[in-house]
Design an enzyme around this catalytic site. Sequence first.
Site, PDB file in Angstrom:
ATOM      1  N   TYR A   1      -3.705   4.464   1.927  1.00 57.32           N
ATOM      2  CA  TYR A   1      -3.768   3.809   0.028  1.00 57.32           C
ATOM      3  C   TYR A   1      -5.556   4.708  -0.376  1.00 57.32           C
ATOM      4  O   TYR A   1      -5.640   4.511  -1.576  1.00 57.32           O
ATOM      5  CB  TYR A   1      -3.376   2.589  -0.064  1.00 57.32           C
ATOM      6  CG  TYR A   1      -3.067   2.217  -1.256  1.00 57.32           C
ATOM      7  CD1 TYR A   1      -2.393   2.942  -2.721  1.00 57.32           C
ATOM      8  CD2 TYR A   1      -4.087   0.930  -1.171  1.00 57.32           C
ATOM      9  CE1 TYR A   1      -2.385   2.405  -3.671  1.00 57.32           C
ATOM     10  CE2 TYR A   1      -3.800   0.979  -2.602  1.00 57.32           C
ATOM     11  CZ  TYR A   1      -3.340   1.479  -4.008  1.00 57.32           C
ATOM     12  OH  TYR A   1      -3.567   1.062  -5.041  1.00 57.32           O
TER      13      TYR A   1
ATOM     14  N   TRP B   1      -0.081  -7.498  -1.342  1.00 56.54           N
ATOM     15  CA  TRP B   1       0.115  -5.501  -1.968  1.00 56.54           C
ATOM     16  C   TRP B   1       0.784  -4.908  -0.147  1.00 56.54           C
ATOM     17  O   TRP B   1       1.892  -3.996  -1.480  1.00 56.54           O
ATOM     18  CB  TRP B   1      -1.085  -5.344  -1.863  1.00 56.54           C
ATOM     19  CG  TRP B   1      -1.054  -2.867  -2.489  1.00 56.54           C
ATOM     20  CD1 TRP B   1      -1.737  -2.484  -1.972  1.00 56.54           C
ATOM     21  CD2 TRP B   1      -0.365  -3.141  -3.543  1.00 56.54           C
ATOM     22  NE1 TRP B   1      -1.670  -1.366  -3.148  1.00 56.54           N
ATOM     23  CE2 TRP B   1      -0.673  -1.972  -3.979  1.00 56.54           C
ATOM     24  CE3 TRP B   1      -0.007  -3.758  -4.914  1.00 56.54           C
ATOM     25  CZ2 TRP B   1       0.105  -0.935  -5.452  1.00 56.54           C
ATOM     26  CZ3 TRP B   1       0.692  -2.520  -5.815  1.00 56.54           C
ATOM     27  CH2 TRP B   1       0.601  -1.047  -6.110  1.00 56.54           C
TER      28      TRP B   1
ATOM     29  N   GLU C   1       2.418  -3.755  -9.670  1.00 56.35           N
ATOM     30  CA  GLU C   1       1.513  -5.211  -9.901  1.00 56.35           C
ATOM     31  C   GLU C   1       2.027  -5.972 -10.071  1.00 56.35           C
ATOM     32  O   GLU C   1       2.342  -7.187  -9.656  1.00 56.35           O
ATOM     33  CB  GLU C   1      -0.054  -5.002 -10.327  1.00 56.35           C
ATOM     34  CG  GLU C   1      -0.780  -3.334 -10.568  1.00 56.35           C
ATOM     35  CD  GLU C   1      -1.288  -4.042  -9.033  1.00 56.35           C
ATOM     36  OE1 GLU C   1      -1.545  -4.949  -8.655  1.00 56.35           O
ATOM     37  OE2 GLU C   1      -2.271  -3.404  -8.539  1.00 56.35           O
TER      38      GLU C   1
END
Length: 200
Positions: A30, A60, A52
Amino acid sequence: MPELSPDVVAGEDGLIRPRWASTDPMLRDYYDNEWGMPIRDEQGLFERVSLEAFQSGLSWAIILRKRPAFRTAFDDFDPDAVADYGDSDVERLLGDAGIVRNRLKILATINNAKATVALREVGGLVEFVWSFKPDRTPEPKTSADVPAKTPESLALSKALRKKGFTFVGPTTMHALMEAVGIVDTHLVDSHRRGTSGVWA
């Protein structure tokens, strides 16, 4: 060779990354290929706004692992499709173990899809969010140098709330701005610093 920040490490491939992106293969991929690259399409940006919001209070990594399930559950984050969700969709989503089953965040995503559709009347989500790009981007040497929020993320948060969005606080919006390339908060020693093309 200048001394590296203690917050970065050189990988087996010789590339320098922050510690958070240096061990987990998913996070490394990522970081190397997506984080900080410009997102300038409505559906892609709506997905990032949504994820988000779901990330708030969580790591995350959890969201990233669940992203394929999120995409399936939310019709690939097509704003028009999500804006039409009703009570049965909310119950379906609350029963989906593949995503984060938080009623407030699910309702916020549906609400934000409707707000995204409405924003088309004034130029659209992409133009709106990118209009908060600052004149300068941070140049962090260490993780401690990366701000959690900025005047621009606070202004974006307030502006989105006025347009009907929810779960768009200034810290969440700064994370969004980092993720989609509006600011470059790659540590200066990182191999990704300056790769977005947004900041010369």
